[in-house]
Design a protein around this motif. Structure first.
Motif, PDB file in Angstrom:
ATOM      1  N   TYR A 209       0.845  -1.181   0.112  1.00  0.00           N
ATOM      2  CA  TYR A 209      -0.199   0.197   0.041  1.00  0.00           C
ATOM      3  C   TYR A 209       0.876   1.216  -0.124  1.00  0.00           C
ATOM      4  O   TYR A 209       1.962   1.357   0.570  1.00  0.00           O
ATOM      5  N   GLN A 210       0.331   2.348  -0.565  1.00  0.00           N
ATOM      6  CA  GLN A 210       1.055   3.387  -0.844  1.00  0.00           C
ATOM      7  C   GLN A 210      -0.133   4.526  -0.089  1.00  0.00           C
ATOM      8  O   GLN A 210      -1.021   4.478  -0.758  1.00  0.00           O
ATOM      9  N   ALA A 211       0.143   5.377   0.906  1.00  0.00           N
ATOM     10  CA  ALA A 211      -0.797   6.530   1.395  1.00  0.00           C
ATOM     11  C   ALA A 211      -0.162   7.912   1.269  1.00  0.00           C
ATOM     12  O   ALA A 211       1.085   7.958   1.348  1.00  0.00           O
ATOM     13  N   SER A 212      -1.136   8.940   1.239  1.00  0.00           N
ATOM     14  CA  SER A 212      -0.645   9.923   1.201  1.00  0.00           C
ATOM     15  C   SER A 212      -1.771  11.133   1.793  1.00  0.00           C
ATOM     16  O   SER A 212      -2.833  10.615   1.902  1.00  0.00           O
ATOM     17  N   LEU A 213      -1.145  11.915   2.515  1.00  0.00           N
ATOM     18  CA  LEU A 213      -2.029  13.092   3.104  1.00  0.00           C
ATOM     19  C   LEU A 213      -1.998  14.394   2.362  1.00  0.00           C
ATOM     20  O   LEU A 213      -0.933  14.712   1.724  1.00  0.00           O
ATOM     21  N   ALA A 214      -3.088  15.149   2.125  1.00  0.00           N
ATOM     22  CA  ALA A 214      -3.343  16.061   1.077  1.00  0.00           C
ATOM     23  C   ALA A 214      -3.686  17.415   1.860  1.00  0.00           C
ATOM     24  O   ALA A 214      -2.922  18.111   2.311  1.00  0.00           O
ATOM     25  N   ASP A 215      -4.842  17.617   1.777  1.00  0.00           N
ATOM     26  CA  ASP A 215      -5.575  18.541   2.255  1.00  0.00           C
ATOM     27  C   ASP A 215      -5.822  18.746   3.740  1.00  0.00           C
ATOM     28  O   ASP A 215      -6.257  17.612   4.376  1.00  0.00           O
ATOM     29  N   THR A 216      -5.806  19.726   4.434  1.00  0.00           N
ATOM     30  CA  THR A 216      -5.945  19.802   5.923  1.00  0.00           C
ATOM     31  C   THR A 216      -6.940  21.059   6.281  1.00  0.00           C
ATOM     32  O   THR A 216      -6.903  22.163   5.456  1.00  0.00           O
ATOM     33  N   THR A 217      -7.454  20.742   7.334  1.00  0.00           N
ATOM     34  CA  THR A 217      -8.250  22.080   7.839  1.00  0.00           C
ATOM     35  C   THR A 217      -8.308  21.855   9.581  1.00  0.00           C
ATOM     36  O   THR A 217      -8.029  20.886  10.023  1.00  0.00           O
ATOM     37  N   ARG A 218      -8.776  22.878  10.127  1.00  0.00           N
ATOM     38  CA  ARG A 218      -8.924  22.750  11.522  1.00  0.00           C
ATOM     39  C   ARG A 218      -9.896  23.605  11.909  1.00  0.00           C
ATOM     40  O   ARG A 218     -10.336  24.446  11.393  1.00  0.00           O
ATOM     41  N   GLN A 219     -10.516  23.408  13.329  1.00  0.00           N
ATOM     42  CA  GLN A 219     -11.442  24.248  13.933  1.00  0.00           C
ATOM     43  C   GLN A 219     -11.054  24.303  15.420  1.00  0.00           C
ATOM     44  O   GLN A 219     -10.460  23.370  16.156  1.00  0.00           O
TER      45      GLN A 219
END
Length: 181
Positions: free
Chosen positions: A76-86
């Protein structure tokens, strides 16, 4: 076509979460009938730290047993892309809800099934670590698909109220030993 629609729906969801970026924790009085009276509206306040993906931690690969760095043995290959927060500010703490969009793709040695991703959320104020926790996050690659998208949410990131404008929140894959701080 379906992938484009999914990405648009996810992007709109992330933007909606971002719209409520900062607020002050409010309370409401309880009326004699047992229902809450109208709560004081939230006030935009404090600095809600940006979420940062550190270089080298936004992608993750798992290999078949005994293999390393062999592209033909990637499970498997995983990636993180967009972020947000509250953020919600109280007198003594700033509580941050971190949301990250990611994707898992099955490699040549993989297929449909479950993969567990080691995702670390850490908060710092300059050089001091204020919060750090590693979460073993399960993601399922469905039958008939070589990839899937996921949304990781960490709702209880708490940093001191006086952390200041230098506070930063980092998210990334962490292959180190499982520990919390």
């Amino acid at each position: 076509m379906f992938g484009k629609v999914s990405r648009r729906v996810l992007a709109v969801s992330l933007l909606a979460a971002l719209a409520g970026c900062n607020k002050t924790q409010t309370g409401g009085a309880i009326e004699s009938g047992g229902s809450a009276s109208a709560a004081t509206p939230a006030v935009i306040q404090a600095a809600c730290p940006q979420i940062t993906l550190r270089d080298g931690t936004s992608s993750y690969r798992t290999y078949a047993k005994g293999a390393k760095d062999d592209p033909t043995k990637v499970v498997y290959q995983a990636s993180l892309a967009d972020t947000t927060r509250q953020c919600v500010q109280s007198e003594d703490a700033l509580k941050v809800t971190v949301v990250v969009q990611g994707r898992v793709v099955a490699g040549p040695a993989g297929g449909p099934g479950k993969v567990t991703l080691p995702i670390r959320v850490a908060a710092t104020d300059g050089k001091k670590t204020l919060y750090s926790e590693l979460t073993q996050f399960p993601v399922e690659v469905p039958q008939g698909s070589a990839s899937t998208q996921f949304v990781f949410t960490k709702a209880d990131v708490t940093i001191p109220a006086g952390a200041g404008a230098e506070a930063k929140v980092f998210v990334g894959f962490d292959e180190g030993p499982y520990r919390t701080q």
